[in-house]
Design a protein around this motif. Structure first.
Motif, mmCIF file in Angstrom:
data_model
loop_
_atom_site.group_PDB
_atom_site.id
_atom_site.type_symbol
_atom_site.label_atom_id
_atom_site.label_comp_id
_atom_site.label_asym_id
_atom_site.label_seq_id
_atom_site.Cartn_x
_atom_site.Cartn_y
_atom_site.Cartn_z
ATOM 1 N N PHE A 131 0.864 -1.174 0.000
ATOM 2 C CA PHE A 131 0.000 0.000 0.000
ATOM 3 C C PHE A 131 0.899 1.222 0.000
ATOM 4 O O PHE A 131 1.787 1.340 0.842
ATOM 5 C CB PHE A 131 -0.923 -0.007 1.225
ATOM 6 C CG PHE A 131 -1.902 -1.145 1.200
ATOM 7 C CD1 PHE A 131 -3.050 -1.073 0.424
ATOM 8 C CD2 PHE A 131 -1.657 -2.299 1.933
ATOM 9 C CE1 PHE A 131 -3.948 -2.137 0.386
ATOM 10 C CE2 PHE A 131 -2.544 -3.355 1.905
ATOM 11 C CZ PHE A 131 -3.700 -3.278 1.130
ATOM 12 N N VAL A 132 0.678 2.104 -0.975
ATOM 13 C CA VAL A 132 1.520 3.283 -1.155
ATOM 14 C C VAL A 132 0.623 4.516 -1.304
ATOM 15 O O VAL A 132 -0.603 4.403 -1.376
ATOM 16 C CB VAL A 132 2.443 3.134 -2.382
ATOM 17 C CG1 VAL A 132 3.356 1.920 -2.239
ATOM 18 C CG2 VAL A 132 1.636 3.050 -3.672
ATOM 19 N N ASP A 133 1.251 5.684 -1.411
ATOM 20 C CA ASP A 133 0.492 6.905 -1.666
ATOM 21 C C ASP A 133 0.476 7.189 -3.170
ATOM 22 O O ASP A 133 1.103 6.479 -3.965
ATOM 23 C CB ASP A 133 1.053 8.080 -0.861
ATOM 24 C CG ASP A 133 2.502 8.402 -1.188
ATOM 25 O OD1 ASP A 133 3.016 8.011 -2.265
ATOM 26 O OD2 ASP A 133 3.145 9.059 -0.350
ATOM 27 N N ASP A 134 -0.253 8.240 -3.551
ATOM 28 C CA ASP A 134 -0.369 8.572 -4.978
ATOM 29 C C ASP A 134 0.973 8.917 -5.607
ATOM 30 O O ASP A 134 1.227 8.582 -6.766
ATOM 31 C CB ASP A 134 -1.337 9.747 -5.177
ATOM 32 C CG ASP A 134 -2.780 9.305 -5.344
ATOM 33 O OD1 ASP A 134 -3.033 8.086 -5.437
ATOM 34 O OD2 ASP A 134 -3.657 10.190 -5.393
ATOM 35 N N GLU A 135 1.833 9.585 -4.855
ATOM 36 C CA GLU A 135 3.143 9.961 -5.399
ATOM 37 C C GLU A 135 3.949 8.724 -5.794
ATOM 38 O O GLU A 135 4.541 8.665 -6.878
ATOM 39 C CB GLU A 135 3.914 10.793 -4.370
ATOM 40 C CG GLU A 135 5.234 11.312 -4.877
ATOM 41 C CD GLU A 135 5.967 12.160 -3.835
ATOM 42 O OE1 GLU A 135 7.193 12.337 -4.026
ATOM 43 O OE2 GLU A 135 5.347 12.638 -2.881
ATOM 44 N N PRO B 204 -1.303 9.192 -11.174
ATOM 45 C CA PRO B 204 -1.578 8.143 -10.187
ATOM 46 C C PRO B 204 -2.628 7.182 -10.745
ATOM 47 O O PRO B 204 -3.436 7.550 -11.591
ATOM 48 C CB PRO B 204 -2.134 8.892 -8.976
ATOM 49 C CG PRO B 204 -2.039 10.333 -9.259
ATOM 50 C CD PRO B 204 -1.731 10.506 -10.709
ATOM 51 N N THR B 205 -2.603 5.969 -10.269
ATOM 52 C CA THR B 205 -3.610 4.973 -10.616
ATOM 53 C C THR B 205 -3.987 4.248 -9.337
ATOM 54 O O THR B 205 -3.361 4.449 -8.297
ATOM 55 C CB THR B 205 -3.094 4.013 -11.719
ATOM 56 O OG1 THR B 205 -4.179 3.204 -12.184
ATOM 57 C CG2 THR B 205 -1.963 3.133 -11.224
ATOM 58 N N ASP B 206 -4.984 3.374 -9.396
ATOM 59 C CA ASP B 206 -5.434 2.709 -8.182
ATOM 60 C C ASP B 206 -4.623 1.463 -7.838
ATOM 61 O O ASP B 206 -4.283 1.237 -6.681
ATOM 62 C CB ASP B 206 -6.927 2.382 -8.232
ATOM 63 C CG ASP B 206 -7.373 1.651 -9.492
ATOM 64 O OD1 ASP B 206 -6.519 1.259 -10.323
ATOM 65 O OD2 ASP B 206 -8.597 1.486 -9.652
ATOM 66 N N VAL B 207 -4.300 0.663 -8.839
ATOM 67 C CA VAL B 207 -3.577 -0.591 -8.578
ATOM 68 C C VAL B 207 -2.681 -0.923 -9.764
ATOM 69 O O VAL B 207 -3.041 -0.696 -10.912
ATOM 70 C CB VAL B 207 -4.559 -1.762 -8.283
ATOM 71 C CG1 VAL B 207 -5.489 -2.027 -9.448
ATOM 72 C CG2 VAL B 207 -3.815 -3.031 -7.874
ATOM 73 N N ALA C 162 4.549 5.860 -14.191
ATOM 74 C CA ALA C 162 5.351 6.565 -15.202
ATOM 75 C C ALA C 162 6.501 5.697 -15.691
ATOM 76 O O ALA C 162 6.773 5.619 -16.891
ATOM 77 C CB ALA C 162 5.885 7.880 -14.631
ATOM 78 N N THR C 163 7.154 5.031 -14.760
ATOM 79 C CA THR C 163 8.306 4.201 -15.107
ATOM 80 C C THR C 163 7.925 2.973 -15.928
ATOM 81 O O THR C 163 8.558 2.671 -16.934
ATOM 82 C CB THR C 163 9.043 3.754 -13.834
ATOM 83 O OG1 THR C 163 9.480 4.912 -13.124
ATOM 84 C CG2 THR C 163 10.225 2.856 -14.148
ATOM 85 N N TYR C 164 6.876 2.269 -15.518
ATOM 86 C CA TYR C 164 6.566 0.976 -16.128
ATOM 87 C C TYR C 164 5.456 1.009 -17.172
ATOM 88 O O TYR C 164 5.349 0.100 -17.982
ATOM 89 C CB TYR C 164 6.226 -0.049 -15.040
ATOM 90 C CG TYR C 164 7.424 -0.336 -14.181
ATOM 91 C CD1 TYR C 164 8.456 -1.132 -14.643
ATOM 92 C CD2 TYR C 164 7.545 0.232 -12.920
ATOM 93 C CE1 TYR C 164 9.582 -1.385 -13.873
ATOM 94 C CE2 TYR C 164 8.666 -0.014 -12.129
ATOM 95 C CZ TYR C 164 9.674 -0.820 -12.616
ATOM 96 O OH TYR C 164 10.781 -1.057 -11.855
#
Length: 158
Positions: free
Chosen positions: A43-47, A62-65, A54-56
């Motif tokens: 579980f992470v934040d939007d950042e 941001p996205t949800d999952v 962006a990388t992958y």
């Protein structure tokens, strides 16, 4: 199944993290995933999820999952072929920030939204996708069946 559940936000309690591990264990059993399999749920934040996106995926939003499968596809016969060694399923990353917004938007609990996203991510690790309408119907029907079977209803009440 060996599941590492990590809360990089520090917002979820130990019992909540355990509940997601139990949900994933239930779903894995329903999907006949060998108990020796391994995966992680973060579980992470939007950042953080925006950076990963962006990388992958070259999408700087941001996205949800996000799901990072270790295998391209995992047909059921693969499960049995790898029974003697741990199957590395991959990693699921969920944005707590986005999940909170979506739970409010959809009118259900945060628990329900996080559970939905967690199961969605697991199904991606197992080779399910929603690139076309038929696949999307199949995947979302399976998601709802797993959540309902575990006792998490669409209204967010469990």
């Amino acid at each position: 199944m060996n599941i590492d559940v990590i809360d990089e936000t520090g917002a979820l309690g130990e019992q909540e993290l355990l509940a997601f591990e139990e949900l994933l264990t239930y779903c894995a059993k329903q999907m006949n995933v060998p108990s020796e399999s391994e995966m992680s749920l973060s579980f992470v934040d939007d950042e953080a999820i925006q950076s990963l996106n962006a990388t992958y995926r070259q999408k700087n939003v941001p996205t949800d999952v996000l799901s990072f499968a270790m295998q391209e596809t995992l047909p059921e016969d693969t499960y049995e072929a790898q029974i003697d060694e741990p199957m590395l399923l991959g990693d699921v990353v969920v944005s707590l920030d986005t999940a909170k917004r979506q739970a409010e938007e959809y009118g259900h609990s945060l628990e329900r939204e996080l559970s939905f996203l967690t199961v969605h991510g697991l199904l991606h690790l197992l080779g399910y996708d929603h690139m076309n309408e038929a696949d999307e119907r199949e995947m979302f029907k399976l998601q709802e069946a797993l959540l309902s079977g575990y006792g998490i209803e669409r209204t967010g009440e469990s």
